[in-house]
Scaffold this motif. Sequence first.
Motif, PDB file in Angstrom:
ATOM      1  N   ASP A 231      -5.559  -1.524  -2.445  1.00 18.99           N
ATOM      2  CA  ASP A 231      -4.872  -2.349  -1.456  1.00 18.99           C
ATOM      3  C   ASP A 231      -5.696  -3.577  -1.114  1.00 18.99           C
ATOM      4  O   ASP A 231      -5.172  -4.700  -1.039  1.00 18.99           O
ATOM      5  N   SER A 232      -7.007  -3.389  -0.915  1.00 22.09           N
ATOM      6  CA  SER A 232      -7.889  -4.518  -0.611  1.00 22.09           C
ATOM      7  C   SER A 232      -7.912  -5.517  -1.766  1.00 22.09           C
ATOM      8  O   SER A 232      -7.917  -6.736  -1.547  1.00 22.09           O
ATOM      9  N   GLU A 233      -7.923  -5.002  -3.003  1.00 21.09           N
ATOM     10  CA  GLU A 233      -7.938  -5.885  -4.168  1.00 21.09           C
ATOM     11  C   GLU A 233      -6.663  -6.716  -4.235  1.00 21.09           C
ATOM     12  O   GLU A 233      -6.700  -7.933  -4.439  1.00 21.09           O
ATOM     13  N   TYR A 234      -5.526  -6.070  -4.058  1.00 16.23           N
ATOM     14  CA  TYR A 234      -4.262  -6.794  -4.160  1.00 16.23           C
ATOM     15  C   TYR A 234      -4.087  -7.782  -3.014  1.00 16.23           C
ATOM     16  O   TYR A 234      -3.440  -8.821  -3.183  1.00 16.23           O
ATOM     17  N   GLU A 235      -4.656  -7.473  -1.875  1.00 12.09           N
ATOM     18  CA  GLU A 235      -4.548  -8.394  -0.740  1.00 12.09           C
ATOM     19  C   GLU A 235      -5.182  -9.742  -1.073  1.00 12.09           C
ATOM     20  O   GLU A 235      -4.722 -10.790  -0.620  1.00 12.09           O
ATOM     21  N   SER A 236      -6.227  -9.719  -1.892  1.00 13.19           N
ATOM     22  CA  SER A 236      -6.899 -10.960  -2.269  1.00 13.19           C
ATOM     23  C   SER A 236      -6.367 -11.543  -3.579  1.00 13.19           C
ATOM     24  O   SER A 236      -6.439 -12.756  -3.796  1.00 13.19           O
ATOM     25  N   ARG A 237      -5.813 -10.699  -4.441  1.00  7.53           N
ATOM     26  CA  ARG A 237      -5.386 -11.177  -5.756  1.00  7.53           C
ATOM     27  C   ARG A 237      -3.934 -11.677  -5.782  1.00  7.53           C
ATOM     28  O   ARG A 237      -3.620 -12.602  -6.533  1.00  7.53           O
ATOM     29  N   LEU A 238      -3.055 -11.074  -5.020  1.00  2.00           N
ATOM     30  CA  LEU A 238      -1.662 -11.511  -5.004  1.00  2.00           C
ATOM     31  C   LEU A 238      -1.539 -12.793  -4.204  1.00  2.00           C
ATOM     32  O   LEU A 238      -2.036 -12.884  -3.078  1.00  2.00           O
ATOM     33  N   ASP A 239      -0.876 -13.800  -4.785  1.00  2.00           N
ATOM     34  CA  ASP A 239      -0.714 -15.051  -4.049  1.00  2.00           C
ATOM     35  C   ASP A 239       0.395 -14.901  -3.006  1.00  2.00           C
ATOM     36  O   ASP A 239       1.065 -13.859  -2.922  1.00  2.00           O
ATOM     37  N   GLU A 240       0.612 -15.954  -2.244  1.00  2.00           N
ATOM     38  CA  GLU A 240       1.575 -15.892  -1.141  1.00  2.00           C
ATOM     39  C   GLU A 240       2.984 -15.584  -1.630  1.00  2.00           C
ATOM     40  O   GLU A 240       3.716 -14.798  -1.024  1.00  2.00           O
ATOM     41  N   GLY A 241       3.365 -16.183  -2.770  1.00  2.00           N
ATOM     42  CA  GLY A 241       4.700 -15.939  -3.305  1.00  2.00           C
ATOM     43  C   GLY A 241       4.880 -14.503  -3.757  1.00  2.00           C
ATOM     44  O   GLY A 241       5.916 -13.883  -3.506  1.00  2.00           O
ATOM     45  N   GLN A 242       3.860 -13.960  -4.428  1.00  2.00           N
ATOM     46  CA  GLN A 242       3.938 -12.571  -4.885  1.00  2.00           C
ATOM     47  C   GLN A 242       3.993 -11.607  -3.711  1.00  2.00           C
ATOM     48  O   GLN A 242       4.745 -10.628  -3.724  1.00  2.00           O
ATOM     49  N   GLN A 243       3.215 -11.870  -2.687  1.00  2.00           N
ATOM     50  CA  GLN A 243       3.233 -10.993  -1.515  1.00  2.00           C
ATOM     51  C   GLN A 243       4.568 -11.082  -0.782  1.00  2.00           C
ATOM     52  O   GLN A 243       5.041 -10.093  -0.210  1.00  2.00           O
ATOM     53  N   SER A 244       5.181 -12.260  -0.801  1.00  2.00           N
ATOM     54  CA  SER A 244       6.489 -12.408  -0.172  1.00  2.00           C
ATOM     55  C   SER A 244       7.538 -11.577  -0.910  1.00  2.00           C
ATOM     56  O   SER A 244       8.359 -10.894  -0.294  1.00  2.00           O
ATOM     57  N   ILE A 245       7.501 -11.620  -2.263  1.00  2.00           N
ATOM     58  CA  ILE A 245       8.428 -10.812  -3.060  1.00  2.00           C
ATOM     59  C   ILE A 245       8.175  -9.327  -2.810  1.00  2.00           C
ATOM     60  O   ILE A 245       9.114  -8.540  -2.652  1.00  2.00           O
ATOM     61  N   GLU A 246       6.898  -8.957  -2.770  1.00  8.63           N
ATOM     62  CA  GLU A 246       6.546  -7.561  -2.513  1.00  8.63           C
ATOM     63  C   GLU A 246       7.069  -7.105  -1.156  1.00  8.63           C
ATOM     64  O   GLU A 246       7.694  -6.040  -1.042  1.00  8.63           O
ATOM     65  N   ARG A 247       6.840  -7.909  -0.156  1.00 10.10           N
ATOM     66  CA  ARG A 247       7.168  -7.541   1.227  1.00 10.10           C
ATOM     67  C   ARG A 247       8.667  -7.559   1.491  1.00 10.10           C
ATOM     68  O   ARG A 247       9.196  -6.671   2.173  1.00 10.10           O
ATOM     69  N   GLU A 248       9.379  -8.554   0.943  1.00  7.39           N
ATOM     70  CA  GLU A 248      10.783  -8.758   1.291  1.00  7.39           C
ATOM     71  C   GLU A 248      11.767  -8.121   0.308  1.00  7.39           C
ATOM     72  O   GLU A 248      12.922  -7.868   0.662  1.00  7.39           O
ATOM     73  N   ILE A 249      11.304  -7.860  -0.932  1.00 11.26           N
ATOM     74  CA  ILE A 249      12.235  -7.341  -1.944  1.00 11.26           C
ATOM     75  C   ILE A 249      11.787  -5.987  -2.489  1.00 11.26           C
ATOM     76  O   ILE A 249      12.503  -4.992  -2.367  1.00 11.26           O
ATOM     77  N   GLU A 250      10.616  -5.958  -3.111  1.00 11.42           N
ATOM     78  CA  GLU A 250      10.242  -4.785  -3.895  1.00 11.42           C
ATOM     79  C   GLU A 250       9.962  -3.543  -3.041  1.00 11.42           C
ATOM     80  O   GLU A 250      10.449  -2.451  -3.356  1.00 11.42           O
ATOM     81  N   VAL A 251       9.168  -3.682  -1.982  1.00 10.89           N
ATOM     82  CA  VAL A 251       8.845  -2.510  -1.168  1.00 10.89           C
ATOM     83  C   VAL A 251      10.081  -1.970  -0.430  1.00 10.89           C
ATOM     84  O   VAL A 251      10.326  -0.762  -0.434  1.00 10.89           O
ATOM     85  N   PRO A 252      10.901  -2.839   0.204  1.00 12.14           N
ATOM     86  CA  PRO A 252      12.116  -2.301   0.845  1.00 12.14           C
ATOM     87  C   PRO A 252      13.082  -1.651  -0.148  1.00 12.14           C
ATOM     88  O   PRO A 252      13.921  -0.833   0.237  1.00 12.14           O
ATOM     89  N   LEU A 253      12.971  -2.007  -1.427  1.00  9.52           N
ATOM     90  CA  LEU A 253      13.878  -1.461  -2.433  1.00  9.52           C
ATOM     91  C   LEU A 253      13.553  -0.012  -2.791  1.00  9.52           C
ATOM     92  O   LEU A 253      14.427   0.741  -3.229  1.00  9.52           O
ATOM     93  N   ILE A 254      12.295   0.401  -2.576  1.00 12.88           N
ATOM     94  CA  ILE A 254      11.852   1.728  -3.018  1.00 12.88           C
ATOM     95  C   ILE A 254      12.701   2.849  -2.425  1.00 12.88           C
ATOM     96  O   ILE A 254      13.249   3.672  -3.169  1.00 12.88           O
ATOM     97  N   PRO A 255      12.842   2.952  -1.104  1.00 14.43           N
ATOM     98  CA  PRO A 255      13.665   4.057  -0.568  1.00 14.43           C
ATOM     99  C   PRO A 255      15.135   3.945  -0.958  1.00 14.43           C
ATOM    100  O   PRO A 255      15.822   4.971  -1.071  1.00 14.43           O
ATOM    101  N   ILE A 256      15.607   2.729  -1.178  1.00 14.47           N
ATOM    102  CA  ILE A 256      16.999   2.556  -1.608  1.00 14.47           C
ATOM    103  C   ILE A 256      17.196   3.160  -2.994  1.00 14.47           C
ATOM    104  O   ILE A 256      18.177   3.866  -3.254  1.00 14.47           O
ATOM    105  N   LEU A 257      16.237   2.913  -3.905  1.00 15.94           N
ATOM    106  CA  LEU A 257      16.343   3.464  -5.252  1.00 15.94           C
ATOM    107  C   LEU A 257      16.232   4.986  -5.229  1.00 15.94           C
ATOM    108  O   LEU A 257      16.913   5.676  -5.999  1.00 15.94           O
ATOM    109  N   VAL A 258      15.376   5.507  -4.359  1.00 16.50           N
ATOM    110  CA  VAL A 258      15.276   6.969  -4.225  1.00 16.50           C
ATOM    111  C   VAL A 258      16.633   7.543  -3.823  1.00 16.50           C
ATOM    112  O   VAL A 258      17.117   8.521  -4.411  1.00 16.50           O
ATOM    113  N   ASP A 259      17.264   6.929  -2.831  1.00 18.08           N
ATOM    114  CA  ASP A 259      18.576   7.410  -2.368  1.00 18.08           C
ATOM    115  C   ASP A 259      19.633   7.283  -3.469  1.00 18.08           C
ATOM    116  O   ASP A 259      20.465   8.184  -3.653  1.00 18.08           O
TER     117      ASP A 259
END
Length: 389
Positions: A231-259
């Motif tokens: 987590d610490s590594e990705y916090e420094s390696r992911l740029d602002e755009g990648q973190q935005s995609i992660e935060r707004e799209i990919e992570v919220p999608l996980i429980p939806i895909l499980v369902d």
Amino acid sequence: IGNVERNAKLNKLVRDLELPVSLDELVRQPIEPTEVVEVFDRLQFRSLKQRVLQFGGVSSESFVADVASASAPVREQVPAPTPRHMGDEELAKWLTDNGDARIGLYVERADDGLAIGLATDDVSVRSVRVSGSLDHVAFDAWLAGPSPKLVHDGKALGHLLAQFDLQLGGIVRDTRVAAWLLDSSTKSLTLVDVARSLTGLDVPTADPNELVPSVDPASTATTAWIITQLDSEYESRLDEGQQSIEREIEVPLIPILVDMERAGIAMDAAILDEIYGRLTSTADAKAAELFAIIGTEMNLSSPKQLQDVLFEKLGMPKTRATKTGYSTDAASLADLQASNPHPFLDGLLEHREQTKLAQIVEVLRKSIQADGRIHTTFDQTGTTTGRLS
């Protein structure tokens, strides 16, 4: 002849174009490796970067490694904390005290329930959740609640927990998804490979060949701690755009895909059976017509037998040459039908279409599970373009 002359004209280079530079100025100059790496990394030309560096006479692997080590911040390797075993009451207090902390979570199936690993940056905790026990109220509430959690492959974890009627909420980072966001061409997204490549840490892994696994039972806690280091590594390696995609799209999608995967897609087996029967009947009838045209039965799926019928018995022009004769694929037959129409080709193409559709329906029929639904798998890290696969 006309086509040959036309093609020659179309492919002839223009030789009298006025250029703003002379040929002497177009001589290839030595490359500047640092600038190549900087530009190609920004454009994500990873494989092309290696080729350009090699073409320029630079040992690409060693140079890229030197650049990376020189530009990347030096990460201090800290030893993993000694795992602490916590019972239900102690664990409940620890979770309450760390309610706002980003906690690494790693869970494995155990003989009597679930082996649980939890960790912050400086503390790792192991616990066991026994099936059927009512003593895990605090943990279950924390697991389903909004407290920030770090996981690896949250979708697989969600499915595992669902088997115990547990819900997973509050994911703020899935290190598997983060690895894909950082480099969508990464060949392996397993926790073992991701952790080793980014942190140099080895995930405790049991040898499947051992009758009695030698991995310490506290390994879930250590693995959870390794997730916090990622987590610490990705916090420094992911740029602002990648973190935005992660935060707004990919992570919220996980429980939806499980369902979605658990719910499945309802199928009407009777309708599929009716469609399959109609398609196979049409294909069989068409095959009978084809056999009548050529006066004998044959395997319509055999390229060798089709070649004999088309090019020997019916005397049709040869198609594109292959290693085994001449092509009988759909495109070649469609071209042949356009230039040399014949009832056999018409029927053969229709037979292929009906047979292909029947095969698709048959796959669907066999995929229906006991609950009358098809449970597919949606992989959000399966492509380099961001599509689900």
